[in-house]
Design a protein around this motif. Structure first.
Motif, PDB file in Angstrom:
ATOM      1  N   LEU A 128     -68.148  60.906 -44.654  1.00 35.44           N
ATOM      2  CA  LEU A 128     -68.451  59.499 -44.380  1.00 35.44           C
ATOM      3  C   LEU A 128     -68.205  58.638 -45.616  1.00 35.44           C
ATOM      4  O   LEU A 128     -67.651  57.536 -45.520  1.00 35.44           O
ATOM      5  CB  LEU A 128     -69.907  59.361 -43.918  1.00 35.44           C
ATOM      6  CG  LEU A 128     -70.331  57.965 -43.474  1.00 35.44           C
ATOM      7  CD1 LEU A 128     -69.494  57.466 -42.309  1.00 35.44           C
ATOM      8  CD2 LEU A 128     -71.818  57.952 -43.098  1.00 35.44           C
ATOM      9  N   GLY A 129     -68.607  59.150 -46.778  1.00 38.72           N
ATOM     10  CA  GLY A 129     -68.383  58.405 -48.017  1.00 38.72           C
ATOM     11  C   GLY A 129     -66.913  58.141 -48.246  1.00 38.72           C
ATOM     12  O   GLY A 129     -66.516  57.029 -48.591  1.00 38.72           O
ATOM     13  N   ALA A 130     -66.085  59.153 -48.016  1.00 40.88           N
ATOM     14  CA  ALA A 130     -64.644  58.998 -48.206  1.00 40.88           C
ATOM     15  C   ALA A 130     -64.072  58.002 -47.204  1.00 40.88           C
ATOM     16  O   ALA A 130     -63.241  57.163 -47.542  1.00 40.88           O
ATOM     17  CB  ALA A 130     -63.946  60.354 -48.068  1.00 40.88           C
ATOM     18  N   GLU A 131     -64.527  58.100 -45.972  1.00 40.94           N
ATOM     19  CA  GLU A 131     -64.015  57.246 -44.901  1.00 40.94           C
ATOM     20  C   GLU A 131     -64.343  55.770 -45.150  1.00 40.94           C
ATOM     21  O   GLU A 131     -63.491  54.894 -45.076  1.00 40.94           O
ATOM     22  CB  GLU A 131     -64.645  57.687 -43.569  1.00 40.94           C
ATOM     23  CG  GLU A 131     -63.948  57.166 -42.344  1.00 40.94           C
ATOM     24  CD  GLU A 131     -62.656  57.905 -42.058  1.00 40.94           C
ATOM     25  OE1 GLU A 131     -62.408  58.957 -42.694  1.00 40.94           O
ATOM     26  OE2 GLU A 131     -61.880  57.409 -41.223  1.00 40.94           O
ATOM     27  N   VAL A 132     -65.604  55.535 -45.459  1.00 40.53           N
ATOM     28  CA  VAL A 132     -66.072  54.162 -45.679  1.00 40.53           C
ATOM     29  C   VAL A 132     -65.405  53.575 -46.914  1.00 40.53           C
ATOM     30  O   VAL A 132     -64.986  52.416 -46.926  1.00 40.53           O
ATOM     31  CB  VAL A 132     -67.610  54.180 -45.835  1.00 40.53           C
ATOM     32  CG1 VAL A 132     -68.098  52.921 -46.494  1.00 40.53           C
ATOM     33  CG2 VAL A 132     -68.261  54.376 -44.474  1.00 40.53           C
ATOM     34  N   LEU A 150     -68.592  42.024 -47.615  1.00 38.95           N
ATOM     35  CA  LEU A 150     -69.882  42.040 -46.919  1.00 38.95           C
ATOM     36  C   LEU A 150     -69.669  42.092 -45.411  1.00 38.95           C
ATOM     37  O   LEU A 150     -70.419  42.751 -44.687  1.00 38.95           O
ATOM     38  CB  LEU A 150     -70.705  40.808 -47.304  1.00 38.95           C
ATOM     39  CG  LEU A 150     -71.231  40.804 -48.741  1.00 38.95           C
ATOM     40  CD1 LEU A 150     -71.879  39.462 -49.086  1.00 38.95           C
ATOM     41  CD2 LEU A 150     -72.220  41.949 -48.963  1.00 38.95           C
ATOM     42  N   ARG A 151     -68.621  41.425 -44.966  1.00 37.80           N
ATOM     43  CA  ARG A 151     -68.310  41.455 -43.538  1.00 37.80           C
ATOM     44  C   ARG A 151     -67.938  42.868 -43.098  1.00 37.80           C
ATOM     45  O   ARG A 151     -68.382  43.358 -42.075  1.00 37.80           O
ATOM     46  CB  ARG A 151     -67.159  40.483 -43.247  1.00 37.80           C
ATOM     47  CG  ARG A 151     -67.137  39.965 -41.818  1.00 37.80           C
ATOM     48  CD  ARG A 151     -65.996  38.953 -41.606  1.00 37.80           C
ATOM     49  NE  ARG A 151     -65.935  37.955 -42.659  1.00 37.80           N
ATOM     50  CZ  ARG A 151     -64.856  37.723 -43.437  1.00 37.80           C
ATOM     51  NH1 ARG A 151     -63.741  38.399 -43.257  1.00 37.80           N
ATOM     52  NH2 ARG A 151     -64.906  36.789 -44.359  1.00 37.80           N
ATOM     53  N   ARG A 152     -67.137  43.523 -43.917  1.00 38.33           N
ATOM     54  CA  ARG A 152     -66.754  44.909 -43.584  1.00 38.33           C
ATOM     55  C   ARG A 152     -67.964  45.824 -43.572  1.00 38.33           C
ATOM     56  O   ARG A 152     -68.057  46.725 -42.741  1.00 38.33           O
ATOM     57  CB  ARG A 152     -65.745  45.435 -44.602  1.00 38.33           C
ATOM     58  CG  ARG A 152     -64.380  44.802 -44.454  1.00 38.33           C
ATOM     59  CD  ARG A 152     -63.304  45.865 -44.435  1.00 38.33           C
ATOM     60  NE  ARG A 152     -61.992  45.257 -44.381  1.00 38.33           N
ATOM     61  CZ  ARG A 152     -60.856  45.935 -44.320  1.00 38.33           C
ATOM     62  NH1 ARG A 152     -60.891  47.259 -44.298  1.00 38.33           N
ATOM     63  NH2 ARG A 152     -59.706  45.328 -44.277  1.00 38.33           N
ATOM     64  N   SER A 194     -61.735  49.933 -49.580  1.00 39.99           N
ATOM     65  CA  SER A 194     -60.808  49.757 -50.690  1.00 39.99           C
ATOM     66  C   SER A 194     -59.485  49.165 -50.221  1.00 39.99           C
ATOM     67  O   SER A 194     -58.798  48.508 -50.990  1.00 39.99           O
ATOM     68  CB  SER A 194     -60.585  51.069 -51.435  1.00 39.99           C
ATOM     69  OG  SER A 194     -59.978  52.013 -50.588  1.00 39.99           O
ATOM     70  N   SER A 195     -59.161  49.360 -48.945  1.00 41.56           N
ATOM     71  CA  SER A 195     -57.919  48.757 -48.465  1.00 41.56           C
ATOM     72  C   SER A 195     -58.009  47.229 -48.578  1.00 41.56           C
ATOM     73  O   SER A 195     -57.008  46.564 -48.789  1.00 41.56           O
ATOM     74  CB  SER A 195     -57.641  49.176 -47.023  1.00 41.56           C
ATOM     75  OG  SER A 195     -58.612  48.627 -46.158  1.00 41.56           O
ATOM     76  N   GLU A 196     -59.225  46.728 -48.467  1.00 43.24           N
ATOM     77  CA  GLU A 196     -59.430  45.280 -48.596  1.00 43.24           C
ATOM     78  C   GLU A 196     -59.010  44.773 -49.978  1.00 43.24           C
ATOM     79  O   GLU A 196     -58.158  43.904 -50.098  1.00 43.24           O
ATOM     80  CB  GLU A 196     -60.903  44.948 -48.342  1.00 43.24           C
ATOM     81  CG  GLU A 196     -61.232  43.470 -48.288  1.00 43.24           C
ATOM     82  CD  GLU A 196     -60.826  42.812 -46.992  1.00 43.24           C
ATOM     83  OE1 GLU A 196     -60.719  43.521 -45.967  1.00 43.24           O
ATOM     84  OE2 GLU A 196     -60.582  41.588 -47.004  1.00 43.24           O
ATOM     85  N   GLY A 243     -54.510  44.187 -55.213  1.00 45.49           N
ATOM     86  CA  GLY A 243     -53.964  45.312 -55.965  1.00 45.49           C
ATOM     87  C   GLY A 243     -54.967  46.002 -56.862  1.00 45.49           C
ATOM     88  O   GLY A 243     -54.599  46.565 -57.888  1.00 45.49           O
ATOM     89  N   LEU A 244     -56.241  45.946 -56.489  1.00 46.05           N
ATOM     90  CA  LEU A 244     -57.267  46.625 -57.283  1.00 46.05           C
ATOM     91  C   LEU A 244     -57.509  48.025 -56.730  1.00 46.05           C
ATOM     92  O   LEU A 244     -57.540  48.221 -55.522  1.00 46.05           O
ATOM     93  CB  LEU A 244     -58.594  45.856 -57.210  1.00 46.05           C
ATOM     94  CG  LEU A 244     -58.640  44.440 -57.784  1.00 46.05           C
ATOM     95  CD1 LEU A 244     -60.014  43.836 -57.527  1.00 46.05           C
ATOM     96  CD2 LEU A 244     -58.328  44.433 -59.266  1.00 46.05           C
ATOM     97  N   ASP A 245     -57.732  48.987 -57.619  1.00 44.26           N
ATOM     98  CA  ASP A 245     -58.162  50.298 -57.143  1.00 44.26           C
ATOM     99  C   ASP A 245     -59.694  50.379 -57.254  1.00 44.26           C
ATOM    100  O   ASP A 245     -60.347  49.426 -57.679  1.00 44.26           O
ATOM    101  CB  ASP A 245     -57.455  51.436 -57.875  1.00 44.26           C
ATOM    102  CG  ASP A 245     -57.749  51.441 -59.363  1.00 44.26           C
ATOM    103  OD1 ASP A 245     -58.778  50.877 -59.776  1.00 44.26           O
ATOM    104  OD2 ASP A 245     -56.951  52.012 -60.122  1.00 44.26           O
TER     105      ASP A 245
END
Lengths: 158, 158
Positions: free
Chosen positions: A17-21, A114-116, A26-28, A34-36
């Motif tokens: 779940l941690g990886a998924e979330v 926050l929306r995500r 992070s795609s956001e 372009g931030l990691d």
DNA sequence: GCGAGATAGTCTCACTTGCAACTATCTAAA
DNA sequence: TTTAGATAGTTGCAAGTGAGACTATCTCGC
């Protein structure tokens, strides 16, 4: 005979779940700026705390290795999202803080993140969200994870 | 002005907790048997399910990239913890199953892993553990994470 | 003031992992 | 039957990360 159903095994579930979330979030900031993840953590820490703080402090409270933070800081300095000033009291460390540009990026990013978060928690009722946060907090506490912003002096060595 | 406290931000907390718990657990099978996380996932999947299954199936239900599973399977084959047999119906895939040695390792490992899980959840009451598992399940469901063992045919493409 | 040990930050190295290309095989449709 | 597209599994490559060495600086006890 001993059995272990991976799908009911909490450590596996938390890791997945941690990886998924994390991937969803992070795609956001990756796509928009372009931030990691380490870079985002630096910005999030500095954006939330008003005072400038050291790389070490960020490493400790985000539980990220200091070399990873060092690289993130270098990248953000090059993009002028961050500035660092020498600390006169201790010339080994630098005080980091967001530039105006970095602050704008931070503030621009917050609402969508926050929306995500709310989307992810959208399957829970208000009460369930509170319960979930509380239970998460208890587990974090028992594992000694830093849970709230605290002055640097209270954070024990990583 | 928008603010976001990283320590109250659920995605960050889940990611940190997932990493922490995973590190705590993996030290168990790494130190005792030199297994890494992907290797453990292969063994756990095959140990729990009686029937032999394909690498693809393991990749899908553990949400691990197929190349990572492929490397784990190769390593386990070399250690004779796993065996694979050609599938006569489809010669692209192999049926994997634990050897006797692999099964013994699996059964030897289970009790200590379950004990560690209980240690991590030890800060919660019995009711709280049930609640936590239920809330976790709701979030997993809403994110489309596989939650229970299902026949291969029902697992959608990764 | 001086030397030993601690600490901040950087850098190199080794390892892991995801991606994508590739091979072999299967399926379905012309 | 042939061919196009899908799928299982492997592998080369590039990017990211942790460990630990290293430099500069600080602190504390002598």
């Amino acid at each position: 005979m001993a059995k272990l159903d991976l799908f009911k095994f909490v450590p596996f579930r938390l890791n997945r779940l941690g990886a998924e979330v994390s991937a969803a979030l992070s795609s956001e900031y990756r796509e928009r700026y372009g931030l990691d993840i380490p870079e985002w953590r630096v910005i999030a820490t500095l954006g939330f705390r008003k005072e400038a703080c050291s790389a070490q402090y960020i490493a400790q409270c985000t539980r990220t290795h200091k070399s990873t933070i060092s690289r993130a800081v270098t990248a953000l300095l090059e993009r002028h999202l961050l500035e660092r000033v020498e600390n006169e009291d201790d010339r080994r460390e630098f005080r980091l803080r967001l530039t105006r540009k970095g602050t704008m990026l931070y503030e621009d990013l917050i609402p969508s993140l926050l929306r995500r978060e709310q989307e992810i928690l959208g399957c829970l009722s208000a009460q369930e969200r509170k319960d979930f946060a509380r239970l998460l907090g208890k587990i974090e506490d028992s594992l000694g994870l830093v849970q709230t912003s605290r002055p640097m002096s209270e954070i024990e060595a990583y």
